[in-house]
Design an enzyme around this catalytic site. Structure first.
Site, short mmCIF file in Angstrom:
data_model
loop_
_atom_site.label_atom_id
_atom_site.label_comp_id
_atom_site.label_asym_id
_atom_site.label_seq_id
_atom_site.Cartn_x
_atom_site.Cartn_y
_atom_site.Cartn_z
N ASP A 257 -35.10 50.43 -2.17
CA ASP A 257 -36.30 50.98 -2.78
C ASP A 257 -37.50 50.61 -1.92
O ASP A 257 -37.65 49.44 -1.51
CB ASP A 257 -36.48 50.42 -4.19
CG ASP A 257 -37.59 51.13 -4.95
OD1 ASP A 257 -37.31 52.19 -5.54
OD2 ASP A 257 -38.73 50.64 -4.93
N ASN A 265 -48.85 56.51 -2.18
CA ASN A 265 -49.26 57.83 -2.68
C ASN A 265 -50.70 57.83 -3.16
O ASN A 265 -51.47 58.77 -2.89
CB ASN A 265 -48.34 58.27 -3.82
CG ASN A 265 -47.03 58.87 -3.33
OD1 ASN A 265 -46.98 59.43 -2.23
ND2 ASN A 265 -45.98 58.76 -4.13
N HIS A 270 -49.99 62.31 -1.50
CA HIS A 270 -48.55 62.61 -1.55
C HIS A 270 -47.98 63.15 -0.24
O HIS A 270 -46.83 62.86 0.09
CB HIS A 270 -48.28 63.59 -2.70
CG HIS A 270 -48.36 62.94 -4.05
ND1 HIS A 270 -47.35 62.18 -4.59
CD2 HIS A 270 -49.38 62.91 -4.97
CE1 HIS A 270 -47.70 61.73 -5.78
NE2 HIS A 270 -48.94 62.16 -6.03
N ASP A 274 -44.67 61.67 1.34
CA ASP A 274 -43.49 62.44 1.75
C ASP A 274 -43.09 62.10 3.19
O ASP A 274 -41.90 62.00 3.51
CB ASP A 274 -43.78 63.94 1.63
CG ASP A 274 -43.90 64.39 0.19
OD1 ASP A 274 -43.50 63.62 -0.71
OD2 ASP A 274 -44.40 65.51 -0.03
N GLU A 300 -38.39 57.03 -4.63
CA GLU A 300 -38.31 56.34 -3.34
C GLU A 300 -37.07 55.46 -3.26
O GLU A 300 -36.98 54.56 -2.43
CB GLU A 300 -39.56 55.48 -3.14
CG GLU A 300 -39.73 54.32 -4.10
CD GLU A 300 -40.39 54.70 -5.42
OE1 GLU A 300 -40.84 53.79 -6.13
OE2 GLU A 300 -40.45 55.90 -5.74
#
Length: 380
Positions: A257, A265, A270, A274, A300
């Protein structure tokens, strides 16, 4: 009466009509299949073969046209079909090989038209030649693993090859008996269109099954990262677990993770988040082998399945990956984004081969790593 039923001219007309119809069928299928270049080669090969068949069936005009060039054009059509089959099998067939195929048919027809003039010998020799070409087409497809997809086309090519071969043998042995020779020719002309129908439907079935397989694979892949999604993990992960269980090998799972991903973010937006996920995916794949699996489990969070790796070795893989992620920031939109990852490692030696139990245990170990301060690896 029997000879009238197998009238050569009538059967020749039927064969030409079916060849044209199967060509139209392949051409229409190719138009509805974007990128299916192999179908276009098959359709073009059928068109050229139809022209060659019509030329070789003429009874008037120069002998060089119907007794020589017709077979060359027919061979060109077969070469184009073979090119499409090779492309379907992820191989190639260069134009030199197609030229050699055409040259072989032309030389054989020339020899038995002008050097040793004999219609029976010419028909036998070209029959053997095109039988060999059909067997080559069948062998090309037979190397495919999915027999359900290629069986109809393989059966058609084999049947066509056998019919031409039997006709060649019979003409060599009984060519002087004109009535029997016509009967054999009629039987062959009856079998050929049936085989062509089998081949045409078989070729279309092959492409449709391949498209269905691609669509299924797309449904298993996460569009953002290119890793498997949860559906893909469930389907392929169980196969890996069963494979390792049968082989008596260890199966390790690493749950990963990205730390403080929400802050990335919120801070950068975002699109940057990404980019971080895609970067993380590349980092993970660099540490995995081809037989290992990687899936985006959600958000994630990622899961890795390591085939034949025990817990100690998996811990080393995870630690190497953790250090790599920490050391290599993401450069995106003019910003340098640094991030870390927490990981949990479990193995079938301690938890068994049930996929769900391994993932639950790995998830618990990963959250233990987060509670311990993040950017670390914990064994479960």
């Amino acid at each position: 009466m029997g000879y009238n039923v197998l009238n050569y001219d009538t059967l020749l007309l039927v064969q030409i009509c079916i060849t044209v119809l199967t060509t139209v069928l392949l051409a229409m299928a190719a138009l509805y299949s974007e990128g299916a270049n192999e179908q276009r080669w098959w359709a073009l090969g059928n068109v050229v073969s139809s022209v060659g068949l019509a030329m070789s069936s003429l009874e008037s005009g120069p002998a060089v046209l119907h007794a020589v060039l017709g077979y060359g054009v027919l061979a060109l059509g077969m070469g184009l079909v073979l090119r499409g089959l090779r492309q379907f099998c992820d191989a190639t067939l260069g134009w030199r090989w197609i030229g050699a195929i055409v040259a072989g048919a032309l030389l054989s027809a020339l020899f038995f038209t002008y050097v040793v003039p004999s219609a029976n010998w010419r028909l036998s020799a070209t029959g053997f030649y095109f039988a060999l070409m059909n067997f080559l087409c069948a062998a090309t497809l037979a190397r495919q693993a999915d027999w359900r997809a290629v069986s109809a086309a393989v059966a058609g090519f084999v049947t066509l090859g056998l019919a031409l071969g039997v006709r060649g043998v019979y003409l060599l042995q009984h060519g002087q008996d004109e009535q029997r020779a016509l009967l054999v020719q009629g039987v062959v002309m009856l079998i050929v269109p049936l085989a062509q129908v089998s081949i045409a439907f078989g070729l279309i079935l092959m492409v449709m099954r391949r498209y269905a397989e691609r669509l299924r694979n797309l449904s298993w892949v996460d569009s953002l990262t290119g890793a498997l999604n949860r559906a893909g993990l469930e389907a392929q992960g169980r196969r890996v677990a069963q494979r390792t269980l049968r082989a008596g090998r260890s199966l390790s799972v690493i749950m990963l993770d990205a730390d403080h991903f929400k802050d990335i973010n919120d801070t950068w937006g975002h699109p940057v988040g990404d980019a971080v996920l895609r970067h993380l995916t590349r980092q993970i794949k660099a540490e995995l082998r081809p037989l290992d699996l990687l899936a985006r489990y959600g958000g994630e969070e990622f899961v890795m399945l390591l085939d034949g790796v025990n817990r100690d070795d998996a811990l080393r893989v995870a630690e190497r990956l953790r250090a790599r992620v920490e050391a290599e920031p993401v450069e995106v939109a003019g910003h340098t984004v640094r991030y870390t990852a927490s990981m949990g490692v479990v193995c079938s030696d301690q938890h068994g081969y049930d996929m769900l139990e391994l993932i639950v245990a790995g998830d618990a170990a990963m959250y233990a790593a987060k509670r311990a301060g993040r950017n670390r690896v914990m064994a479960g």
